[in-house]
Design a protein around this motif. Sequence first.
Motif, PDB file in Angstrom:
ATOM      1  N   GLU A 237       0.827  -1.205   0.000  1.00 37.77           N
ATOM      2  CA  GLU A 237       0.000   0.000   0.000  1.00 37.77           C
ATOM      3  C   GLU A 237       0.860   1.254   0.000  1.00 37.77           C
ATOM      4  O   GLU A 237       0.503   2.267  -0.614  1.00 37.77           O
ATOM      5  N   ARG A 238       1.999   1.193   0.652  1.00 34.19           N
ATOM      6  CA  ARG A 238       2.908   2.338   0.658  1.00 34.19           C
ATOM      7  C   ARG A 238       3.525   2.561  -0.721  1.00 34.19           C
ATOM      8  O   ARG A 238       3.681   3.694  -1.172  1.00 34.19           O
ATOM      9  N   GLY A 239       3.882   1.470  -1.373  1.00 36.09           N
ATOM     10  CA  GLY A 239       4.535   1.589  -2.680  1.00 36.09           C
ATOM     11  C   GLY A 239       3.591   1.951  -3.801  1.00 36.09           C
ATOM     12  O   GLY A 239       3.977   2.615  -4.764  1.00 36.09           O
ATOM     13  N   GLY A 240       2.332   1.509  -3.709  1.00 41.40           N
ATOM     14  CA  GLY A 240       1.383   1.777  -4.775  1.00 41.40           C
ATOM     15  C   GLY A 240       1.760   1.036  -6.053  1.00 41.40           C
ATOM     16  O   GLY A 240       2.622   0.160  -6.067  1.00 41.40           O
ATOM     17  N   LEU A 241       1.122   1.410  -7.144  1.00 42.12           N
ATOM     18  CA  LEU A 241       1.407   0.824  -8.448  1.00 42.12           C
ATOM     19  C   LEU A 241       1.804   1.944  -9.397  1.00 42.12           C
ATOM     20  O   LEU A 241       1.067   2.910  -9.565  1.00 42.12           O
ATOM     21  N   GLU A 242       2.967   1.789  -9.999  1.00 41.60           N
ATOM     22  CA  GLU A 242       3.466   2.778 -10.963  1.00 41.60           C
ATOM     23  C   GLU A 242       3.534   2.120 -12.340  1.00 41.60           C
ATOM     24  O   GLU A 242       4.552   1.575 -12.728  1.00 41.60           O
ATOM     25  N   VAL A 243       2.432   2.107 -13.030  1.00 37.71           N
ATOM     26  CA  VAL A 243       2.368   1.469 -14.337  1.00 37.71           C
ATOM     27  C   VAL A 243       2.416   2.558 -15.403  1.00 37.71           C
ATOM     28  O   VAL A 243       1.402   3.100 -15.808  1.00 37.71           O
ATOM     29  N   SER A 244       3.612   2.910 -15.810  1.00 38.78           N
ATOM     30  CA  SER A 244       3.818   3.954 -16.812  1.00 38.78           C
ATOM     31  C   SER A 244       4.530   3.345 -18.008  1.00 38.78           C
ATOM     32  O   SER A 244       5.618   2.808 -17.886  1.00 38.78           O
TER      33      SER A 244
END
Length: 319
Positions: A237-244
């Motif tokens: 939850e801290r890192g999240g998702l970075e889908v770029s």
Amino acid sequence: LIALGDAPASAGAPIVGARPRLRLWRTALAGDAAARDSALAWLAARPPGTRLGVLWRLGTHQPGSPLLPAIGALTARLDEPPLRAWAHMVRADALAAAGRFAAADSALAPALRDAPLRVLEIRAHWATLPFRDLPRAEREAARAALAAHTPAVDPEPINPPFVEHPQGTAWLPRAYLLGVLDAVLGNAAGAERAAARLDAWPGPDAARRYARSLAAGVRARLAWERGRAAEALAWLERGGLEVSRDYTPVHLGTQVPERWLRAEALRALGRDDEAYGWYASVAELSPHEGVYRAPAALAIARLVARREDRAGAAPRGER
């Protein structure tokens, strides 16, 4: 993704418009030999990018056994670098999704010439799969092979034809996978070093955000391997998702290992409804997610069974 183009006449019902439905391609490519040969002949005259686009979509949405012959035939028709390397990777992923890891590993071999780092990353990823029973020695071998491949060996690792990486970010998956393998192998210090390196990754803001997200993924896997589901979920939850698209490699760009791990952590914490959604989200964005499809279906079936058991055990007035 690349446009599919016009469908062959033999693909099924008449088609209006330039982008046929994928199901018509599945019908042609997974159906009888004559329909498959007609579709493949039509594709042979299309630009290489179109051929790879069809292969990519088939590998993403329908990697099942009926399509393996067509995927193999399409792969053989993509002999232009760098497209051929990605074609072999898609075929390998389709075989892995069918549980045929030995055949998948062999299918990767031709891509070593054009994309050695990417092949080593795929093999390392397979070695980290939590639902795959693999001898420790094989995991160690996958890690050693990836660790030995450095920028001095491969200063310009190949990227997919439809993704561009800013300078330096192409090496993010290697750092991440080395850390995850350390976590799986019980080397907590090595996993933490990898996470710290990702936290300090230089480059543009988007690249740094993605690196920090991968660092959280390494720490989440380490917590999970230690039996700490709540801590693993907190890191995710801290890192999240970075889908770029601009900053992610195809293999790990959708962060499917983190999506799978989030589902597992939620299930372990008894949050079945949330876990269901995360299990259902895997294996739908990239051919490289196909290997999660069967385990996710099994996990969902177990959640449904557990829900039914609870409903059956509840007093009549609470049902």
